[in-house]
Motif scaffolding. Structure first.
Motif, PDB file in Angstrom:
ATOM      1  N   PRO A  13       2.192   6.474   2.540  1.00 14.91           N
ATOM      2  CA  PRO A  13       3.244   6.085   1.601  1.00 14.91           C
ATOM      3  C   PRO A  13       2.943   4.726   0.957  1.00 14.91           C
ATOM      4  CG  PRO A  13       4.177   6.830   3.685  1.00 14.91           C
ATOM      5  CD  PRO A  13       2.710   6.644   3.912  1.00 14.91           C
ATOM      6  N   VAL A  14       3.288   4.591  -0.294  1.00 15.03           N
ATOM      7  CA  VAL A  14       3.048   3.323  -0.979  1.00 15.03           C
ATOM      8  C   VAL A  14       3.819   2.196  -0.315  1.00 15.03           C
ATOM      9  CG1 VAL A  14       4.899   3.736  -2.672  1.00 15.03           C
ATOM     10  CG2 VAL A  14       3.017   2.165  -3.234  1.00 15.03           C
ATOM     11  N   GLU A  15       5.021   2.501   0.219  1.00 16.34           N
ATOM     12  CA  GLU A  15       5.797   1.476   0.914  1.00 16.34           C
ATOM     13  C   GLU A  15       5.049   0.952   2.131  1.00 16.34           C
ATOM     14  OE1 GLU A  15       8.636   4.311  -1.099  1.00 16.34           O
ATOM     15  OE2 GLU A  15       6.910   4.504   0.241  1.00 16.34           O
ATOM     16  N   GLY A  16       4.372   1.857   2.846  1.00 14.43           N
ATOM     17  CA  GLY A  16       3.642   1.462   4.042  1.00 14.43           C
ATOM     18  C   GLY A  16       2.445   0.593   3.744  1.00 14.43           C
ATOM     19  N   ARG A  17       1.854   0.730   2.562  1.00 15.93           N
ATOM     20  CA  ARG A  17       0.709  -0.095   2.179  1.00 15.93           C
ATOM     21  C   ARG A  17       1.129  -1.423   1.559  1.00 15.93           C
ATOM     22  NH1 ARG A  17      -0.723   4.848   0.028  1.00 15.93           N
ATOM     23  NH2 ARG A  17      -0.548   4.059  -2.119  1.00 15.93           N
ATOM     24  N   ASN A  52      27.014   0.687  12.298  1.00 15.44           N
ATOM     25  CA  ASN A  52      25.688   0.754  11.689  1.00 15.44           C
ATOM     26  C   ASN A  52      24.824   1.785  12.421  1.00 15.44           C
ATOM     27  OD1 ASN A  52      23.537   0.156   9.983  1.00 15.44           O
ATOM     28  ND2 ASN A  52      22.830  -1.537  11.262  1.00 15.44           N
ATOM     29  N   VAL A  53      25.158   3.062  12.214  1.00 17.13           N
ATOM     30  CA  VAL A  53      24.488   4.166  12.885  1.00 17.13           C
ATOM     31  C   VAL A  53      24.442   5.346  11.936  1.00 17.13           C
ATOM     32  CG1 VAL A  53      26.554   5.208  13.928  1.00 17.13           C
ATOM     33  CG2 VAL A  53      24.379   5.324  15.160  1.00 17.13           C
ATOM     34  N   TYR A  54      23.524   6.282  12.187  1.00  8.19           N
ATOM     35  CA  TYR A  54      23.400   7.496  11.366  1.00  8.19           C
ATOM     36  C   TYR A  54      23.101   7.151   9.910  1.00  8.19           C
ATOM     37  CZ  TYR A  54      23.992  12.597  11.495  1.00  8.19           C
ATOM     38  OH  TYR A  54      23.767  13.957  11.508  1.00  8.19           O
ATOM     39  N   ARG A  55      22.250   6.133   9.696  1.00  9.55           N
ATOM     40  CA  ARG A  55      21.886   5.746   8.335  1.00  9.55           C
ATOM     41  C   ARG A  55      21.001   6.812   7.709  1.00  9.55           C
ATOM     42  NH1 ARG A  55      22.369   0.018   7.711  1.00  9.55           N
ATOM     43  NH2 ARG A  55      21.569   0.264   5.588  1.00  9.55           N
ATOM     44  N   ALA A  56      21.074   6.957   6.403  1.00 13.01           N
ATOM     45  CA  ALA A  56      20.315   7.991   5.698  1.00 13.01           C
ATOM     46  C   ALA A  56      18.818   7.704   5.680  1.00 13.01           C
ATOM     47  CB  ALA A  56      20.830   8.121   4.266  1.00 13.01           C
ATOM     48  N   THR A  57      18.455   6.431   5.724  1.00 13.12           N
ATOM     49  CA  THR A  57      17.047   6.033   5.657  1.00 13.12           C
ATOM     50  C   THR A  57      16.489   5.846   7.056  1.00 13.12           C
ATOM     51  OG1 THR A  57      17.370   4.916   3.543  1.00 13.12           O
ATOM     52  CG2 THR A  57      15.445   4.260   4.830  1.00 13.12           C
ATOM     53  N   HIS A  58      15.300   6.411   7.311  1.00 15.25           N
ATOM     54  CA  HIS A  58      14.595   6.151   8.561  1.00 15.25           C
ATOM     55  C   HIS A  58      13.370   5.304   8.223  1.00 15.25           C
ATOM     56  CE1 HIS A  58      12.572   6.534  12.365  1.00 15.25           C
ATOM     57  NE2 HIS A  58      13.613   7.198  12.858  1.00 15.25           N
ATOM     58  N   PRO A  59      13.225   4.124   8.835  1.00  9.76           N
ATOM     59  CA  PRO A  59      12.140   3.222   8.418  1.00  9.76           C
ATOM     60  C   PRO A  59      10.748   3.775   8.672  1.00  9.76           C
ATOM     61  CG  PRO A  59      13.154   2.435  10.436  1.00  9.76           C
ATOM     62  CD  PRO A  59      14.022   3.556   9.939  1.00  9.76           C
ATOM     63  N   ALA A  60      10.560   4.520   9.762  1.00 10.53           N
ATOM     64  CA  ALA A  60       9.237   5.069  10.050  1.00 10.53           C
ATOM     65  C   ALA A  60       8.858   6.148   9.031  1.00 10.53           C
ATOM     66  CB  ALA A  60       9.181   5.629  11.466  1.00 10.53           C
ATOM     67  N   ARG A  61       9.840   6.906   8.577  1.00  5.45           N
ATOM     68  CA  ARG A  61       9.546   7.914   7.556  1.00  5.45           C
ATOM     69  C   ARG A  61       9.134   7.244   6.246  1.00  5.45           C
ATOM     70  NH1 ARG A  61      13.971  10.570   7.874  1.00  5.45           N
ATOM     71  NH2 ARG A  61      13.208  12.112   9.372  1.00  5.45           N
ATOM     72  N   LEU A  73       7.768   4.138   5.863  1.00  9.76           N
ATOM     73  CA  LEU A  73       6.512   3.396   5.977  1.00  9.76           C
ATOM     74  C   LEU A  73       5.334   4.270   6.374  1.00  9.76           C
ATOM     75  CD1 LEU A  73       7.670   0.087   7.726  1.00  9.76           C
ATOM     76  CD2 LEU A  73       7.416   0.557   5.286  1.00  9.76           C
ATOM     77  N   HIS A  74       5.588   5.343   7.143  1.00 11.06           N
ATOM     78  CA  HIS A  74       4.504   6.147   7.697  1.00 11.06           C
ATOM     79  C   HIS A  74       4.561   7.617   7.308  1.00 11.06           C
ATOM     80  CE1 HIS A  74       3.395   2.664  10.056  1.00 11.06           C
ATOM     81  NE2 HIS A  74       4.641   2.585  10.486  1.00 11.06           N
ATOM     82  N   GLY A  75       5.600   8.006   6.601  1.00  8.71           N
ATOM     83  CA  GLY A  75       5.733   9.403   6.210  1.00  8.71           C
ATOM     84  C   GLY A  75       6.161  10.313   7.341  1.00  8.71           C
ATOM     85  N   ASP A  76       6.538   9.744   8.496  1.00 10.84           N
ATOM     86  CA  ASP A  76       6.867  10.533   9.675  1.00 10.84           C
ATOM     87  C   ASP A  76       7.786   9.698  10.557  1.00 10.84           C
ATOM     88  OD1 ASP A  76       6.982  11.952  12.054  1.00 10.84           O
ATOM     89  OD2 ASP A  76       4.818  12.272  12.205  1.00 10.84           O
ATOM     90  N   ALA A  77       8.989  10.190  10.809  1.00 12.63           N
ATOM     91  CA  ALA A  77       9.954   9.438  11.607  1.00 12.63           C
ATOM     92  C   ALA A  77       9.495   9.219  13.042  1.00 12.63           C
ATOM     93  CB  ALA A  77      11.301  10.151  11.600  1.00 12.63           C
TER      94      ALA A  77
END
Length: 288
Positions: A97-101, A180-189, A191-195
């Motif tokens: 992912p471009v975000e991860g780079r 602050n739980v059940y957020r729509a965004t997962h940071p690993a997904r 940055l890495h394309g995989d939660a």
């Protein structure tokens, strides 16, 4: 003067936070209410039925010897901090992912990289970035150095449910956005394309949705307060999962991206006591 936040990158609304300049919170910092009755607990703790004290906010860590803050983005041992700092500088360019780079790796304090040894100690204070990447062993030792201890599972659930004994700090039924739980965004997904990938990446807890950090400052979700006798305990549901005193390994509450609607009953028991990743923090208890 804090540095300006980096510009958003293409794709999802992702910002990243320099280590010294967290993005502004969407909600005002909570005021600490004055307890209605005298308490035998330290000022940073809340009395639960006069039976035990619990930290009002999730823990940040300092070096017990000199009081220097430890980076919240690394497992707080010298060898792990150095290893992950060097490792993720290399791995960053390999992410799809471009975000991860594009997102930089937050540097730990220079002293933390060069110290042969330091001893993490727990501190509970408002408006701070809580330390993730904690194992149960580190959490227990950090509370002990603060003159406290890990909460038992029963104590933690009791404190979370508040004096009205509700499944959620605010009521009996799940309300989206109250904690602050059940957020729509997962940071690993992002940055890495995989939660399920890259859970030691020091950047994960710096990801934001627009200007709203996924990991908020302590007390940054005032609608998620467990009320006790005019006082309150913050963020027991959401923000970070929290280790409790169970040598077989138990953490509770759910972190910001965990898909749980179990509130104070949310519990994970599949990891050993020495496991750690970005989503794991703690708070301490005390017998007055």
């Amino acid at each position: 003067m804090p540095a300006a936040p980096a510009p958003a990158v293409a794709g999802p609304r992702l910002l990243y936070l320099p280590d010294a300049a967290p993005a502004p919170l969407p909600l005002p910092a909570p005021e600490v209410p004055a307890p209605r009755v005298a308490s035998r607990c330290p000022p940073e703790m809340v009395s639960i039925r006069s039976q035990f004290c619990i930290d009002r906010w999730e823990e940040t860590l300092v070096d017990a010897t000199r009081g220097r803050p430890l980076s919240p983005y690394y497992h707080p041992t010298p060898e792990c901090t150095r290893r992950e700092w060097e490792r993720w500088q290399r791995l960053r360019s390999e992410q799809r992912p471009v975000e991860g780079r594009s997102m930089p790796v937050p540097p730990p304090p220079e002293w933390e990289l060069s110290a042969p040894r330091f001893e993490p100690m727990a501190v509970s204070s408002p408006n701070a970035i809580p330390n993730g990447y904690l194992s149960g062993q580190i959490a227990e030792a950090a509370c002990t150095r603060a003159g406290k201890r890990l909460c038992t599972p029963e104590e933690w659930v009791t404190a979370c449910r508040g004096e009205k004994n509700r499944k959620f700090p605010y009521g009996h039924h799940f309300e989206d956005g109250r904690c602050n739980v059940y957020r729509a965004t997962h940071p690993a997904r992002l940055l890495h394309g995989d939660a399920s990938a890259g859970h030691l990446d020091p950047r994960l807890n710096q990801v934001t949705e627009g200007t709203d950090p996924l990991l908020r400052l302590t007390g940054g979700t005032p609608g998620c307060a467990s009320e006790w006798n005019g006082d309150a305990v913050y963020d027991m549901v959401g923000n970070l999962d929290e280790w409790v005193a169970d040598p077989d390994g138990t953490f509770v509450g759910g972190f910001y991206a965990r898909s749980t609607r179990e509130g104070c009953d949310a519990r994970v028991e599949v990891h050993s006591y020495d496991y750690y990743d970005y989503s794991l923090g703690t708070r301490c208890c005390l017998t007055p």
